[in-house]
Design a protein around this motif. Structure first.
Motif, PDB file in Angstrom:
ATOM      1  N   VAL A   8      -7.741 -24.435 -18.112  1.00 17.01           N
ATOM      2  CA  VAL A   8      -7.633 -23.549 -16.949  1.00 17.01           C
ATOM      3  C   VAL A   8      -8.326 -22.203 -17.156  1.00 17.01           C
ATOM      4  N   MET A   9      -8.771 -21.905 -18.378  1.00 12.74           N
ATOM      5  CA  MET A   9      -9.349 -20.590 -18.666  1.00 12.74           C
ATOM      6  C   MET A   9     -10.707 -20.409 -17.987  1.00 12.74           C
ATOM      7  N   THR A  10     -11.114 -19.162 -17.849  1.00  7.16           N
ATOM      8  CA  THR A  10     -12.448 -18.819 -17.381  1.00  7.16           C
ATOM      9  C   THR A  10     -13.342 -18.658 -18.598  1.00  7.16           C
ATOM     10  N   GLN A  11     -14.428 -19.436 -18.644  1.00  8.14           N
ATOM     11  CA  GLN A  11     -15.280 -19.421 -19.829  1.00  8.14           C
ATOM     12  C   GLN A  11     -16.293 -18.278 -19.809  1.00  8.14           C
ATOM     13  N   LYS A 121      -1.474  -9.165 -18.013  1.00  5.11           N
ATOM     14  CA  LYS A 121      -1.834 -10.077 -16.938  1.00  5.11           C
ATOM     15  C   LYS A 121      -2.872 -11.110 -17.340  1.00  5.11           C
ATOM     16  N   ARG A 122      -3.523 -10.901 -18.486  1.00  8.85           N
ATOM     17  CA  ARG A 122      -4.553 -11.831 -18.948  1.00  8.85           C
ATOM     18  C   ARG A 122      -4.627 -11.777 -20.457  1.00  8.85           C
ATOM     19  N   LEU A 123      -5.162 -12.856 -21.041  1.00  8.84           N
ATOM     20  CA  LEU A 123      -5.260 -12.961 -22.489  1.00  8.84           C
ATOM     21  C   LEU A 123      -6.655 -13.421 -22.887  1.00  8.84           C
ATOM     22  N   PRO A 124      -7.275 -12.780 -23.874  1.00  8.10           N
ATOM     23  CA  PRO A 124      -8.488 -13.337 -24.448  1.00  8.10           C
ATOM     24  C   PRO A 124      -8.149 -14.661 -25.136  1.00  8.10           C
ATOM     25  N   VAL A 125      -9.029 -15.643 -24.986  1.00 11.15           N
ATOM     26  CA  VAL A 125      -8.805 -16.974 -25.552  1.00 11.15           C
ATOM     27  C   VAL A 125      -9.743 -17.160 -26.746  1.00 11.15           C
ATOM     28  N   ALA A 133     -13.628 -17.250 -26.696  1.00  7.86           N
ATOM     29  CA  ALA A 133     -14.084 -18.456 -26.002  1.00  7.86           C
ATOM     30  C   ALA A 133     -13.889 -18.375 -24.495  1.00  7.86           C
ATOM     31  N   GLY A 134     -13.051 -17.473 -24.038  1.00  9.14           N
ATOM     32  CA  GLY A 134     -12.771 -17.367 -22.622  1.00  9.14           C
ATOM     33  C   GLY A 134     -11.667 -16.363 -22.385  1.00  9.14           C
ATOM     34  N   ILE A 135     -11.186 -16.363 -21.164  1.00  8.71           N
ATOM     35  CA  ILE A 135     -10.061 -15.499 -20.822  1.00  8.71           C
ATOM     36  C   ILE A 135      -9.176 -16.251 -19.847  1.00  8.71           C
ATOM     37  N   SER A 137      -5.878 -15.863 -17.119  1.00  8.30           N
ATOM     38  CA  SER A 137      -5.089 -14.913 -16.339  1.00  8.30           C
ATOM     39  C   SER A 137      -3.856 -15.600 -15.758  1.00  8.30           C
ATOM     40  N   ARG A 138      -2.984 -14.800 -15.211  1.00  7.78           N
ATOM     41  CA  ARG A 138      -1.812 -15.372 -14.537  1.00  7.78           C
ATOM     42  C   ARG A 138      -2.246 -16.304 -13.420  1.00  7.78           C
ATOM     43  N   HIS A 139      -3.298 -15.911 -12.716  1.00  6.15           N
ATOM     44  CA  HIS A 139      -3.815 -16.758 -11.632  1.00  6.15           C
ATOM     45  C   HIS A 139      -4.252 -18.112 -12.167  1.00  6.15           C
ATOM     46  N   ASP A 140      -4.898 -18.116 -13.333  1.00  2.00           N
ATOM     47  CA  ASP A 140      -5.344 -19.376 -13.933  1.00  2.00           C
ATOM     48  C   ASP A 140      -4.151 -20.277 -14.252  1.00  2.00           C
ATOM     49  N   LEU A 141      -3.076 -19.673 -14.755  1.00  2.00           N
ATOM     50  CA  LEU A 141      -1.910 -20.467 -15.146  1.00  2.00           C
ATOM     51  C   LEU A 141      -1.264 -21.137 -13.937  1.00  2.00           C
TER      52      LEU A 141
END
Length: 226
Positions: A8-11, A121-125, A133-135, A137-141
């Motif tokens: 679900v992360m944004t790459q 509200k968001r986490l580096p991945v 590698a990505g990030i 967010s709550r929206h992604d979850l």
């Protein structure tokens, strides 16, 4: 199958180097409509995060520590993290560190708990080498709750009831509507019904479970009624 952060992360991540200046960071936040950016070192490791709050903290600190009617230097509270950040000019000085990060192979539930615990509200991945590698967010979850009812029903029937619990589901009916799973019919043991309900609640995208199951034999310690 369970949904992981990598699903679900944004790459495409907007990040900055440790020496990126205040103005450039502010422009990135405005241009890309994001509220924070990871800070990475020369090896691609995340060393911190600069957020809108960090930048505004500098402006707040500037007013607090440098306004015309501030106390004399010997009594002015110009020492400590707040004052350091107020004087900061580059990402390394402005960022909040260490960064709260999550592995790309972590579950979305783990990411959600990290966000809740740290109030972000968001986490580096990070990938397996600790690189950005990505990030997420709550929206992604929230994407996991957009799974179709058909996908959820298949996972409940195949992955939970058959593959995980080895249950004879010939007498069990599974219906899913808007993420709500309704179980009806009969199982042999009452404990099996309890385990099934518990496991189905863990399935990504399940909003709730309605338990209408009956059982042939009560095998719980306290006994019970059919």
């Amino acid at each position: 199958m369970p949904v992981n952060v990598k699903d679900v992360m944004t790459q495409r991540v907007i990040s900055v180097g440790e020496n990126t200046r205040f103005k450039n960071i502010a422009e990135l936040l405005v241009t890309h409509a994001v509220s924070a950016v990871p800070v990475v070192d020369s090896d691609g490791h995340v060393t911190g995060v600069v957020s809108e709050a960090d930048l505004l903290h500098k402006e707040e600190g500037r007013e607090r520590f440098h306004r015309e009617n501030c106390p004399p230097p010997q009594t002015r509270p110009d020492q400590g993290p707040e004052a350091d950040k107020a004087r900061g000019k580059i990402a390394r000085e402005l960022m909040t560190a260490p960064a709260v990060t999550v592995s790309m192979d972590a579950s979305v539930a783990t990411a959600s708990r990290l966000m809740e615990h740290h109030g972000v509200k968001r986490l580096p991945v990070l990938d397996g080498h600790g690189h950005l590698a990505g990030i997420v967010s709550r929206h992604d979850l929230l994407k996991v709750f957009a799974r179709s009812d058909r996908d959820i029903e298949r996972e409940v029937r195949v992955d939970v009831l058959v593959r995980s619990l080895w249950m004879d589901t010939s007498r069990v009916q599974v219906a899913v509507q808007d993420g709500v799973v309704t179980l009806s019919g009969r199982m042999i043991l009452q404990r099996d019904t309890q385990i099934a309900v518990w496991m189905i609640r863990q399935v990504d995208g399940v909003v709730d479970v309605v338990d209408e199951l009956a059982w042939d034999r009560d095998d719980t310690p306290a006994g019970g009624r059919d």
